[in-house]
Write a protein that holds these residues in place. Structure first.
Motif, PDB file in Angstrom:
ATOM      1  N   UNK A 237       0.835  -1.194   0.000  1.00 35.79           N
ATOM      2  CA  UNK A 237       0.000   0.000   0.000  1.00 35.79           C
ATOM      3  C   UNK A 237       0.870   1.243   0.000  1.00 35.79           C
ATOM      4  N   UNK A 238       0.342   2.288  -0.618  1.00 34.73           N
ATOM      5  CA  UNK A 238       1.060   3.567  -0.652  1.00 34.73           C
ATOM      6  C   UNK A 238       0.925   4.250   0.710  1.00 34.73           C
ATOM      7  N   UNK A 239       2.041   4.682   1.259  1.00 36.28           N
ATOM      8  CA  UNK A 239       2.021   5.319   2.580  1.00 36.28           C
ATOM      9  C   UNK A 239       2.020   6.822   2.407  1.00 36.28           C
ATOM     10  N   UNK A 240       0.814   7.396   2.393  1.00 35.24           N
ATOM     11  CA  UNK A 240       0.720   8.849   2.227  1.00 35.24           C
ATOM     12  C   UNK A 240      -0.636   9.321   2.705  1.00 35.24           C
ATOM     13  N   UNK A 241      -0.630  10.416   3.434  1.00 37.93           N
ATOM     14  CA  UNK A 241      -1.882  11.033   3.850  1.00 37.93           C
ATOM     15  C   UNK A 241      -2.437  11.833   2.676  1.00 37.93           C
ATOM     16  N   UNK A 242      -3.753  11.904   2.582  1.00 35.09           N
ATOM     17  CA  UNK A 242      -4.411  12.618   1.489  1.00 35.09           C
ATOM     18  C   UNK A 242      -4.727  14.028   1.966  1.00 35.09           C
ATOM     19  N   UNK A 243      -3.716  14.910   1.868  1.00 37.29           N
ATOM     20  CA  UNK A 243      -3.814  16.218   2.491  1.00 37.29           C
ATOM     21  C   UNK A 243      -4.549  17.255   1.648  1.00 37.29           C
ATOM     22  N   UNK A 244      -4.616  17.092   0.348  1.00 38.39           N
ATOM     23  CA  UNK A 244      -5.384  18.053  -0.440  1.00 38.39           C
ATOM     24  C   UNK A 244      -6.753  17.446  -0.774  1.00 38.39           C
ATOM     25  N   UNK A 245      -7.741  18.318  -0.903  1.00 41.12           N
ATOM     26  CA  UNK A 245      -9.127  17.863  -1.016  1.00 41.12           C
ATOM     27  C   UNK A 245      -9.390  16.970  -2.232  1.00 41.12           C
ATOM     28  N   UNK A 246      -8.861  17.277  -3.428  1.00 41.41           N
ATOM     29  CA  UNK A 246      -9.116  16.396  -4.578  1.00 41.41           C
ATOM     30  C   UNK A 246      -8.627  14.963  -4.345  1.00 41.41           C
ATOM     31  N   UNK A 247      -7.431  14.807  -3.767  1.00 45.84           N
ATOM     32  CA  UNK A 247      -6.927  13.462  -3.483  1.00 45.84           C
ATOM     33  C   UNK A 247      -7.792  12.760  -2.444  1.00 45.84           C
ATOM     34  N   UNK A 248      -8.193  13.525  -1.435  1.00 45.27           N
ATOM     35  CA  UNK A 248      -9.042  12.973  -0.379  1.00 45.27           C
ATOM     36  C   UNK A 248     -10.368  12.494  -0.966  1.00 45.27           C
ATOM     37  N   UNK A 369     -13.917   4.227   8.498  1.00 45.26           N
ATOM     38  CA  UNK A 369     -13.657   4.278   7.057  1.00 45.26           C
ATOM     39  C   UNK A 369     -12.386   5.034   6.696  1.00 45.26           C
ATOM     40  N   UNK A 370     -11.873   5.866   7.626  1.00 40.75           N
ATOM     41  CA  UNK A 370     -10.679   6.650   7.328  1.00 40.75           C
ATOM     42  C   UNK A 370      -9.416   5.908   7.728  1.00 40.75           C
ATOM     43  N   UNK A 371      -8.375   6.074   6.917  1.00 44.11           N
ATOM     44  CA  UNK A 371      -7.063   5.605   7.320  1.00 44.11           C
ATOM     45  C   UNK A 371      -6.537   6.502   8.434  1.00 44.11           C
ATOM     46  N   UNK A 372      -5.553   6.008   9.159  1.00 43.90           N
ATOM     47  CA  UNK A 372      -5.108   6.679  10.377  1.00 43.90           C
ATOM     48  C   UNK A 372      -4.762   8.150  10.160  1.00 43.90           C
ATOM     49  N   UNK A 373      -4.040   8.453   9.083  1.00 43.84           N
ATOM     50  CA  UNK A 373      -3.553   9.818   8.876  1.00 43.84           C
ATOM     51  C   UNK A 373      -4.586  10.716   8.190  1.00 43.84           C
ATOM     52  N   UNK A 374      -5.801  10.185   7.984  1.00 47.99           N
ATOM     53  CA  UNK A 374      -6.861  10.989   7.393  1.00 47.99           C
ATOM     54  C   UNK A 374      -8.037  11.196   8.338  1.00 47.99           C
ATOM     55  N   UNK A 375      -7.965  10.627   9.533  1.00 50.04           N
ATOM     56  CA  UNK A 375      -9.120  10.666  10.415  1.00 50.04           C
ATOM     57  C   UNK A 375      -9.446  12.068  10.918  1.00 50.04           C
ATOM     58  N   UNK A 376      -8.434  12.867  11.229  1.00 49.31           N
ATOM     59  CA  UNK A 376      -8.694  14.228  11.693  1.00 49.31           C
ATOM     60  C   UNK A 376      -9.339  15.055  10.581  1.00 49.31           C
ATOM     61  N   UNK A 377      -8.829  14.890   9.372  1.00 48.35           N
ATOM     62  CA  UNK A 377      -9.419  15.606   8.239  1.00 48.35           C
ATOM     63  C   UNK A 377     -10.857  15.156   8.023  1.00 48.35           C
ATOM     64  N   UNK A 378     -11.105  13.868   8.202  1.00 48.64           N
ATOM     65  CA  UNK A 378     -12.463  13.358   8.039  1.00 48.64           C
ATOM     66  C   UNK A 378     -13.431  14.022   9.003  1.00 48.64           C
TER      67      UNK A 378
END
Length: 432
Positions: A237-248, A369-378
């Motif tokens: 799996x790719x290890x990267x947080x989805x920090x910009x909205x389009x990627x998210x 449903x969120x990956x660990x590094x996306x939960x706050x953004x969620x």
């Protein structure tokens, strides 16, 4: 950190320190509950009685809608900015940000209480209060998790439920006072209760021992990140947080559909909160009835929030979230069908399975449903969706009220909420 945790010998002095630390920890939930309760008391004064205050000051429904819309738009814009500054872990902490916001609202509330004729001043000041209150609600929630991460034992569900209890107790008090005094009593009351909240915020400091843990925590977190990265790399799996909205959005298409559903479902919820006086007046209701109706709804939130974890042992979190969206639509439908004030109270009773169930269930859903590094953004995007819903509700419903009246507005709310419920049930469907 307690002496026993450091490996140091336990002496009589250490025992005293341990006892003091334990005693301090006993009151974390109590103090956090007071902060929540006073926040939602102030929230009640501004939001539940917004239309009453503004109508008394000579504003039309359309102007009230514009005010609410602008406040929500600005709130959505400043929330990420405040969160970004706090996340840098500089001098601005969650507690300091919450304290500053509370102090500002106290001052602005006193301004509103004594300004009566200057409509432009009233419009701007009220909009600022509304905006700031919406913006720092997630900061108070984040403060709980920050303190819990430092070893402070806080029962979040109980404290949040007691916050609703504060709303429930405060609402009828204001409703009764309004029958005897001018609308200025709303903001004088807000200033008083928020002053109590500010005092608790100023003393709600992390224990000094928590500072000793910072370096250890940093190392633990770094080790955890390395471990998770290794596991993800092994799984391809790719290890990267989805920090910009389009990627998210691309990575979580189901969640984006859910956010759209939230905007639609909360359209009617915000409509009821902001325009309840206009809805119940043709049914024979008064300011006093608003106090009791909103009080009952808030009071019903406590048992649902307190027992949510136990409920998930019987019914999945996703299913509970679907049920909550259904009850949002049932609530506004019952209000549309109401022919008297009794129907209003029947509608408000649905709060026990609508908003009260949605708040913990949505947090559960995001964490699932969120990956660990996306939960706050969620969580942030979810809060922004609710806020944006208030924007559309304020603009559209105020205009519909002026043109066609409360029945037409409620019919609009039923249709929009029903569409949102259908989308939510589809978006939240169980994993195979």
């Amino acid at each position: 950190m307690l002496p026993a945790e450091t490996g140091k010998p336990v002496t009589e002095g250490n025992k005293n320190d341990m006892e003091k630390e334990k005693n301090k920890r006993k009151y974390w939930t109590t103090r956090y509950a007071v902060i929540n309760a006073t926040y939602f008391m102030g929230f009640c004064g501004v939001h539940a009685y917004a239309s009453i205050f503004m109508l008394e000051r000579g504003f039309t429904n359309s102007r009230i809608g514009l005010l609410i819309a602008l406040a929500n738009i600005f709130s959505v814009l400043i929330q990420p900015a405040i969160a970004g500054v706090i996340d840098k872990q500089g001098r601005l902490t969650n507690r300091r940000a919450a304290s500053a916001c509370t102090a500002i609202i106290i001052v602005l509330s006193l301004v509103l209480a004594f300004v009566q004729q200057e409509k432009l001043v009233i419009f701007i000041v009220f909009m600022l209060i509304y905006m700031i209150q919406m913006a720092y609600q997630p900061i108070i929630i984040a403060m709980n998790f920050e303190y819990a991460g430092k070893g402070c034992s806080i029962n979040f569900g109980l404290a949040r439920g007691l916050g609703s209890m504060g709303f429930a107790v405060y609402s009828p008090v204001i409703g009764n006072l309004l029958e005897k005094h001018s609308v200025s009593v709303i903001h004088i009351g807000d200033a008083l209760v928020l002053t109590i909240g500010l005092l608790f915020l100023l003393t709600f400091r992390l224990p000094e021992s928590s500072g000793m843990l910072k370096e250890e925590e940093r190392k633990d977190k770094e080790a955890g990140r390395r471990e998770e990265k290794g596991k993800r790399m092994e799984a391809g799996q790719e290890f990267a947080a989805h920090n910009n909205f389009p990627d998210f959005a691309k990575h979580y298409p189901g969640f984006m559909l859910f956010l759209l559903a939230v905007i639609l479902v909360f359209f009617a919820h915000n409509m009821i909160n902001d325009y309840l006086i206009q809805i119940i007046t043709p049914l024979g209701g008064t300011e006093n009835h608003i106090g009791y109706a909103t009080s009952m709804a808030a009071l019903l939130e406590l048992p649902t929030m307190a027992f949510f974890v136990k409920m998930t042992k019987k019914v999945s979190g996703r299913r509970l979230l679907q049920i909550s969206t259904v009850f949002f639509t049932i609530k506004v439908t019952l209000l549309f069908l109401a022919t008297g004030i009794a129907g209003v109270f029947v509608s408000q009773f649905c709060q026990i399975a609508a908003y009260a169930l949605f708040i913990p269930a949505s947090a559960y859903y995001v964490s699932e449903v969120m990956e660990r590094f996306d939960q706050v953004k969620g969580q942030a995007y979810l809060n922004c969706a609710i806020t944006l819903s208030g924007t559309f509700s304020g603009l559209i419903c105020g205009r519909v009220l002026d043109l066609a009246g409360p029945k037409a507005m409620l019919a609009c709310g039923v249709c929009v909420s029903a569409l949102g419920t259908a989308l939510a049930v589809f978006a939240i469907r169980e994993k195979e």
